[in-house]
Design a protein around this motif. Structure first.
Motif, short mmCIF file in Angstrom:
data_model
loop_
_atom_site.label_atom_id
_atom_site.label_comp_id
_atom_site.label_asym_id
_atom_site.label_seq_id
_atom_site.Cartn_x
_atom_site.Cartn_y
_atom_site.Cartn_z
N LYS A 146 0.85 -1.19 0.00
CA LYS A 146 0.00 0.00 0.00
C LYS A 146 0.89 1.24 0.00
CE LYS A 146 -3.61 -2.34 2.58
NZ LYS A 146 -4.34 -2.40 3.84
N LEU A 147 0.33 2.36 -0.44
CA LEU A 147 1.10 3.60 -0.49
C LEU A 147 1.72 3.95 0.86
CD1 LEU A 147 -0.94 6.00 -2.79
CD2 LEU A 147 1.26 4.92 -3.25
N ASN A 148 0.99 3.70 1.95
CA ASN A 148 1.53 4.05 3.27
C ASN A 148 2.64 3.10 3.71
OD1 ASN A 148 -0.07 1.85 3.85
ND2 ASN A 148 -1.12 2.79 5.57
N GLU A 149 2.91 2.06 2.95
CA GLU A 149 3.99 1.11 3.25
C GLU A 149 5.19 1.32 2.33
OE1 GLU A 149 1.09 -2.58 4.61
OE2 GLU A 149 1.70 -2.43 2.51
N LEU A 150 5.09 2.27 1.41
CA LEU A 150 6.14 2.49 0.42
C LEU A 150 7.45 2.91 1.05
CD1 LEU A 150 6.97 2.54 -2.54
CD2 LEU A 150 6.12 4.89 -2.66
N THR A 151 7.40 3.79 2.04
CA THR A 151 8.62 4.27 2.70
C THR A 151 9.42 3.11 3.28
OG1 THR A 151 7.57 6.37 3.24
CG2 THR A 151 9.54 5.80 4.50
N GLU A 152 8.73 2.22 3.97
CA GLU A 152 9.38 1.06 4.58
C GLU A 152 10.05 0.20 3.51
OE1 GLU A 152 7.99 -2.85 7.06
OE2 GLU A 152 6.96 -0.97 7.48
N LEU A 153 9.38 0.00 2.39
CA LEU A 153 9.95 -0.79 1.30
C LEU A 153 11.20 -0.11 0.75
CD1 LEU A 153 9.73 -3.13 -0.82
CD2 LEU A 153 8.48 -1.47 -2.23
N LEU A 154 11.13 1.18 0.49
CA LEU A 154 12.25 1.91 -0.10
C LEU A 154 13.47 1.93 0.82
CD1 LEU A 154 10.29 4.84 -1.75
CD2 LEU A 154 11.32 2.86 -2.90
N GLU A 155 13.24 1.88 2.12
CA GLU A 155 14.34 1.88 3.08
C GLU A 155 15.13 0.57 3.08
OE1 GLU A 155 12.40 3.02 6.72
OE2 GLU A 155 12.55 5.16 6.23
N THR A 156 14.62 -0.46 2.41
CA THR A 156 15.33 -1.74 2.33
C THR A 156 16.42 -1.73 1.27
OG1 THR A 156 13.82 -2.76 0.73
CG2 THR A 156 13.28 -3.00 3.08
N ALA A 157 16.41 -0.73 0.40
CA ALA A 157 17.38 -0.66 -0.70
C ALA A 157 18.67 0.04 -0.24
CB ALA A 157 16.78 0.09 -1.87
N THR A 158 19.72 -0.12 -1.04
CA THR A 158 21.00 0.53 -0.80
C THR A 158 21.09 1.76 -1.69
OG1 THR A 158 22.01 -1.62 -0.30
CG2 THR A 158 23.50 0.19 -0.85
N TYR A 159 21.48 2.88 -1.11
CA TYR A 159 21.56 4.15 -1.84
C TYR A 159 23.00 4.62 -1.93
CZ TYR A 159 16.56 4.10 -1.46
OH TYR A 159 15.25 3.74 -1.57
N PRO A 160 23.34 5.34 -3.03
CA PRO A 160 22.48 5.76 -4.13
C PRO A 160 21.97 4.55 -4.92
CG PRO A 160 24.76 6.31 -4.64
CD PRO A 160 24.73 5.77 -3.23
N LEU A 161 20.74 4.70 -5.43
CA LEU A 161 20.04 3.61 -6.12
C LEU A 161 19.66 4.04 -7.52
CD1 LEU A 161 18.57 0.82 -5.96
CD2 LEU A 161 16.59 2.07 -5.08
N PRO A 162 20.31 3.46 -8.55
CA PRO A 162 19.90 3.77 -9.92
C PRO A 162 18.45 3.31 -10.15
CG PRO A 162 22.04 2.68 -9.89
CD PRO A 162 21.47 2.57 -8.51
N VAL A 163 17.69 4.08 -10.90
CA VAL A 163 16.29 3.76 -11.15
C VAL A 163 16.17 2.40 -11.83
CG1 VAL A 163 14.21 4.47 -12.40
CG2 VAL A 163 15.56 6.17 -11.18
N GLU A 164 17.06 2.09 -12.74
CA GLU A 164 17.00 0.78 -13.42
C GLU A 164 17.19 -0.36 -12.41
OE1 GLU A 164 16.05 -0.18 -16.48
OE2 GLU A 164 15.53 1.94 -16.69
N THR A 165 18.06 -0.16 -11.43
CA THR A 165 18.25 -1.17 -10.38
C THR A 165 16.98 -1.29 -9.54
OG1 THR A 165 20.61 -0.70 -10.31
CG2 THR A 165 19.67 -1.82 -8.40
N ALA A 166 16.36 -0.16 -9.23
CA ALA A 166 15.11 -0.18 -8.47
C ALA A 166 14.03 -0.94 -9.23
CB ALA A 166 14.65 1.25 -8.18
N ARG A 167 13.96 -0.73 -10.54
CA ARG A 167 12.95 -1.44 -11.35
C ARG A 167 13.15 -2.95 -11.25
NH1 ARG A 167 12.33 0.66 -17.24
NH2 ARG A 167 10.57 -0.76 -17.09
N THR A 168 14.41 -3.39 -11.26
CA THR A 168 14.71 -4.81 -11.15
C THR A 168 14.45 -5.33 -9.74
OG1 THR A 168 16.40 -4.61 -12.86
CG2 THR A 168 16.53 -6.54 -11.45
N GLU A 169 14.92 -4.58 -8.75
CA GLU A 169 14.79 -4.99 -7.35
C GLU A 169 13.34 -5.07 -6.90
OE1 GLU A 169 16.35 -3.38 -3.02
OE2 GLU A 169 17.59 -3.04 -4.80
N PHE A 170 12.51 -4.17 -7.41
CA PHE A 170 11.11 -4.11 -6.99
C PHE A 170 10.16 -4.61 -8.08
CE2 PHE A 170 12.97 -0.42 -4.52
CZ PHE A 170 13.10 -1.14 -3.35
N ASP A 171 10.66 -5.45 -8.98
CA ASP A 171 9.86 -5.97 -10.09
C ASP A 171 8.65 -6.78 -9.63
OD1 ASP A 171 9.43 -6.44 -12.95
OD2 ASP A 171 9.92 -8.52 -12.46
#
Length: 85
Positions: free
Chosen positions: A6-31
């Motif tokens: 859900k939209l209110n859970e998006l922040t928690e999901l995004l915090e699991t990634a390593t930054y800086p995060l290329p958008v293409e990597t995000a597309r793959t990681e969150f496919d």
């Protein structure tokens, strides 16, 4: 297997990634993520394809860019504005 977020859970999901995060990597990681809106849903990878950034420096920056690409009907009732009332 698809993860529904859900939209209110998006922040928690995004915090699991390593930054800086290329958008293409995000597309793959969150496919496998289906973002659930107030009115429907959309694959997060499809939404990220509409983001103008090439890279996110932080989870906050990623969230801001993603929110700017969400269709207006996805964040509330059509025509509704949080500033009205």
């Amino acid at each position: 297997m698809t993860r529904e977020i859900k939209l209110n859970e998006l922040t928690e999901l995004l915090e699991t990634a390593t930054y800086p995060l290329p958008v293409e990597t995000a597309r793959t990681e969150f496919d496998d993520v289906q973002l659930v809106y107030a009115d429907g849903s959309e694959r997060l990878a499809s939404l990220l394809a509409r983001v103008n950034d090439e890279q996110f420096a932080s989870p906050d920056e990623a969230q801001s860019s993603i929110y700017s690409a969400i269709p207006v009907e996805g964040v509330g009732e059509p025509g509704q504005s949080e500033g009205e009332g």
